[in-house]
Motif scaffolding. Structure first.
Motif, PDB file in Angstrom:
ATOM      1  N   ALA A  28       0.808  -1.217   0.000  1.00 57.48           N
ATOM      2  CA  ALA A  28       0.000   0.000   0.000  1.00 57.48           C
ATOM      3  C   ALA A  28       0.839   1.265   0.000  1.00 57.48           C
ATOM      4  CB  ALA A  28      -0.933   0.003   1.202  1.00 57.48           C
ATOM      5  N   ALA A  29       2.139   1.126  -0.141  1.00 58.18           N
ATOM      6  CA  ALA A  29       3.014   2.293  -0.070  1.00 58.18           C
ATOM      7  C   ALA A  29       2.907   3.191  -1.308  1.00 58.18           C
ATOM      8  CB  ALA A  29       4.459   1.844   0.126  1.00 58.18           C
ATOM      9  N   GLU A  30       2.428   2.657  -2.408  1.00 56.28           N
ATOM     10  CA  GLU A  30       2.331   3.468  -3.625  1.00 56.28           C
ATOM     11  C   GLU A  30       1.217   4.509  -3.469  1.00 56.28           C
ATOM     12  OE1 GLU A  30       0.045   1.390  -6.940  1.00 56.28           O
ATOM     13  OE2 GLU A  30       0.892  -0.288  -5.812  1.00 56.28           O
ATOM     14  N   PRO A  31       1.426   5.716  -3.958  1.00 55.57           N
ATOM     15  CA  PRO A  31       0.451   6.795  -3.778  1.00 55.57           C
ATOM     16  C   PRO A  31      -0.931   6.498  -4.371  1.00 55.57           C
ATOM     17  CG  PRO A  31       2.539   7.661  -4.584  1.00 55.57           C
ATOM     18  CD  PRO A  31       2.636   6.160  -4.615  1.00 55.57           C
ATOM     19  N   ALA A  32      -1.010   5.722  -5.430  1.00 54.17           N
ATOM     20  CA  ALA A  32      -2.297   5.458  -6.081  1.00 54.17           C
ATOM     21  C   ALA A  32      -3.242   4.634  -5.217  1.00 54.17           C
ATOM     22  CB  ALA A  32      -2.069   4.752  -7.412  1.00 54.17           C
ATOM     23  N   VAL A  33      -2.715   3.928  -4.218  1.00 52.12           N
ATOM     24  CA  VAL A  33      -3.555   3.081  -3.377  1.00 52.12           C
ATOM     25  C   VAL A  33      -4.562   3.914  -2.595  1.00 52.12           C
ATOM     26  CG1 VAL A  33      -3.549   1.541  -1.368  1.00 52.12           C
ATOM     27  CG2 VAL A  33      -1.962   1.150  -3.243  1.00 52.12           C
ATOM     28  N   GLU A  34      -4.143   5.019  -2.039  1.00 56.70           N
ATOM     29  CA  GLU A  34      -5.058   5.840  -1.238  1.00 56.70           C
ATOM     30  C   GLU A  34      -6.244   6.315  -2.072  1.00 56.70           C
ATOM     31  OE1 GLU A  34      -5.206   9.912   1.477  1.00 56.70           O
ATOM     32  OE2 GLU A  34      -3.265   9.100   0.882  1.00 56.70           O
ATOM     33  N   SER A  35      -6.008   6.871  -3.235  1.00 63.41           N
ATOM     34  CA  SER A  35      -7.122   7.368  -4.050  1.00 63.41           C
ATOM     35  C   SER A  35      -7.996   6.224  -4.554  1.00 63.41           C
ATOM     36  CB  SER A  35      -6.620   8.228  -5.215  1.00 63.41           C
ATOM     37  OG  SER A  35      -5.782   7.476  -6.060  1.00 63.41           O
ATOM     38  N   ALA A  36      -7.401   5.090  -4.866  1.00 63.52           N
ATOM     39  CA  ALA A  36      -8.189   3.939  -5.323  1.00 63.52           C
ATOM     40  C   ALA A  36      -9.051   3.396  -4.187  1.00 63.52           C
ATOM     41  CB  ALA A  36      -7.264   2.845  -5.865  1.00 63.52           C
ATOM     42  N   LEU A  37      -8.516   3.363  -2.970  1.00 65.34           N
ATOM     43  CA  LEU A  37      -9.293   2.905  -1.820  1.00 65.34           C
ATOM     44  C   LEU A  37     -10.450   3.851  -1.538  1.00 65.34           C
ATOM     45  CD1 LEU A  37      -9.805   1.009   0.545  1.00 65.34           C
ATOM     46  CD2 LEU A  37      -8.005   2.223   1.809  1.00 65.34           C
ATOM     47  N   VAL A  38     -10.198   5.139  -1.590  1.00 64.41           N
ATOM     48  CA  VAL A  38     -11.266   6.122  -1.397  1.00 64.41           C
ATOM     49  C   VAL A  38     -12.327   5.956  -2.479  1.00 64.41           C
ATOM     50  CG1 VAL A  38     -11.810   8.601  -1.438  1.00 64.41           C
ATOM     51  CG2 VAL A  38      -9.887   7.757  -0.066  1.00 64.41           C
ATOM     52  N   GLN A  51     -11.492  -6.131   3.799  1.00 68.03           N
ATOM     53  CA  GLN A  51     -10.294  -6.335   4.626  1.00 68.03           C
ATOM     54  C   GLN A  51      -9.088  -5.923   3.793  1.00 68.03           C
ATOM     55  OE1 GLN A  51     -10.087  -9.850   7.240  1.00 68.03           O
ATOM     56  NE2 GLN A  51     -11.824 -10.578   6.025  1.00 68.03           N
ATOM     57  N   LEU A  52      -8.258  -5.106   4.393  1.00 66.93           N
ATOM     58  CA  LEU A  52      -7.085  -4.603   3.695  1.00 66.93           C
ATOM     59  C   LEU A  52      -5.921  -4.534   4.669  1.00 66.93           C
ATOM     60  CD1 LEU A  52      -6.399  -3.417   0.861  1.00 66.93           C
ATOM     61  CD2 LEU A  52      -6.756  -1.176   1.849  1.00 66.93           C
ATOM     62  N   HIS A  53      -5.791  -5.565   5.491  1.00 68.37           N
ATOM     63  CA  HIS A  53      -4.730  -5.524   6.500  1.00 68.37           C
ATOM     64  C   HIS A  53      -3.465  -6.198   6.005  1.00 68.37           C
ATOM     65  CE1 HIS A  53      -5.713  -9.686   7.529  1.00 68.37           C
ATOM     66  NE2 HIS A  53      -6.979  -9.318   7.585  1.00 68.37           N
ATOM     67  N   GLY A  54      -2.370  -5.841   6.659  1.00 68.44           N
ATOM     68  CA  GLY A  54      -1.077  -6.419   6.312  1.00 68.44           C
ATOM     69  C   GLY A  54      -0.402  -5.785   5.119  1.00 68.44           C
ATOM     70  N   CYS A  55      -0.990  -4.722   4.573  1.00 63.26           N
ATOM     71  CA  CYS A  55      -0.465  -4.105   3.354  1.00 63.26           C
ATOM     72  C   CYS A  55       0.419  -2.899   3.624  1.00 63.26           C
ATOM     73  CB  CYS A  55      -1.607  -3.673   2.448  1.00 63.26           C
ATOM     74  SG  CYS A  55      -2.672  -5.028   1.953  1.00 63.26           S
ATOM     75  N   GLY A  56       0.561  -2.522   4.868  1.00 62.29           N
ATOM     76  CA  GLY A  56       1.377  -1.362   5.187  1.00 62.29           C
ATOM     77  C   GLY A  56       0.718  -0.052   4.801  1.00 62.29           C
ATOM     78  N   LEU A  57      -0.602   0.007   4.886  1.00 67.66           N
ATOM     79  CA  LEU A  57      -1.329   1.229   4.544  1.00 67.66           C
ATOM     80  C   LEU A  57      -0.893   2.345   5.486  1.00 67.66           C
ATOM     81  CD1 LEU A  57      -3.639   2.181   2.630  1.00 67.66           C
ATOM     82  CD2 LEU A  57      -5.203   1.771   4.533  1.00 67.66           C
ATOM     83  N   PRO A  58      -0.371   3.453   4.943  1.00 72.85           N
ATOM     84  CA  PRO A  58       0.028   4.561   5.804  1.00 72.85           C
ATOM     85  C   PRO A  58      -1.161   5.092   6.601  1.00 72.85           C
ATOM     86  CG  PRO A  58       0.885   4.857   3.577  1.00 72.85           C
ATOM     87  CD  PRO A  58      -0.096   3.708   3.542  1.00 72.85           C
ATOM     88  N   LEU A  59      -0.895   5.607   7.789  1.00 67.83           N
ATOM     89  CA  LEU A  59      -1.970   6.073   8.660  1.00 67.83           C
ATOM     90  C   LEU A  59      -2.797   7.177   8.007  1.00 67.83           C
ATOM     91  CD1 LEU A  59      -3.256   5.510  11.373  1.00 67.83           C
ATOM     92  CD2 LEU A  59      -1.706   7.189  12.387  1.00 67.83           C
ATOM     93  N   GLY A  60      -2.154   8.061   7.261  1.00 73.12           N
ATOM     94  CA  GLY A  60      -2.893   9.119   6.561  1.00 73.12           C
ATOM     95  C   GLY A  60      -3.868   8.553   5.544  1.00 73.12           C
ATOM     96  N   ALA A  61      -3.443   7.521   4.823  1.00 72.99           N
ATOM     97  CA  ALA A  61      -4.322   6.866   3.849  1.00 72.99           C
ATOM     98  C   ALA A  61      -5.462   6.145   4.562  1.00 72.99           C
ATOM     99  CB  ALA A  61      -3.529   5.890   2.991  1.00 72.99           C
ATOM    100  N   ALA A  62      -5.157   5.527   5.699  1.00 64.24           N
ATOM    101  CA  ALA A  62      -6.205   4.859   6.486  1.00 64.24           C
ATOM    102  C   ALA A  62      -7.223   5.883   6.973  1.00 64.24           C
ATOM    103  CB  ALA A  62      -5.584   4.108   7.658  1.00 64.24           C
ATOM    104  N   ALA A  63      -6.744   7.042   7.417  1.00 56.31           N
ATOM    105  CA  ALA A  63      -7.653   8.096   7.877  1.00 56.31           C
ATOM    106  C   ALA A  63      -8.516   8.610   6.728  1.00 56.31           C
ATOM    107  CB  ALA A  63      -6.858   9.237   8.507  1.00 56.31           C
TER     108      ALA A  63
END
Length: 138
Positions: A28-38, A51-63
């Motif tokens: 989940a470190a790539e920037p496109a993950v946050e916008s795709a998840l949203v 469920q999207l655990h174990g992917c290293g989603l940054p806290l800002g993206a999780a928020a």
């Protein structure tokens, strides 16, 4: 990357109700993950559990994801960003578990607060779903 591509496909899917995209740390470190998840949380109305655990989603993206879920999605009843439910564990156990999942020690309180907020959104959506089922059943 692969995770963002899968999320883009999930956003367009109108029949899937449950998705487990748990993966390897760093996915989940790539920037496109946050916008795709949203986009999934704003656009997909069939999904009830993600469920999207174990992917290293940054806290800002999780928020961002929890915020989009809270504002825009009444059908999703479960969003799991960590293997554990940090809001349901005693503080010491939650800290240890979140650190084991890669959350830096300084961000653990924010992660716990975000998990508590996610539980509140899940409960809200479950109540809405139950009310809709009752209304349609009458």
């Amino acid at each position: 990357g692969l995770l963002s591509a899968v999320l883009v496909a999930l956003a367009a899917n109108t029949s899937l109700t449950d998705a487990d995209l748990s993966c390897h740390p760093g996915a989940a470190a790539e920037p496109a993950v946050e916008s795709a998840l949203v986009a999934v949380l704003v656009g997909n109305r069939s999904l009830q559990a993600l469920q999207l655990h174990g992917c290293g989603l940054p806290l800002g993206a999780a928020a961002s994801a929890v915020g989009a879920w809270e504002r825009s999605n009444l059908t999703l009843q479960r969003l799991r960003l960590w293997r554990i439910e940090p809001a349901a564990l005693p503080e010491a156990a939650a800290i240890a578990a979140l650190q084991a999942e890669g959350v830096p020690p300084g961000f653990v309180p924010s992660a716990r607060a975000l998990a508590t907020r996610a539980v509140a959104v899940a409960r809200r959506n479950a109540r809405i779903s139950e009310a809709m089922e009752r209304a349609l059943g009458d």
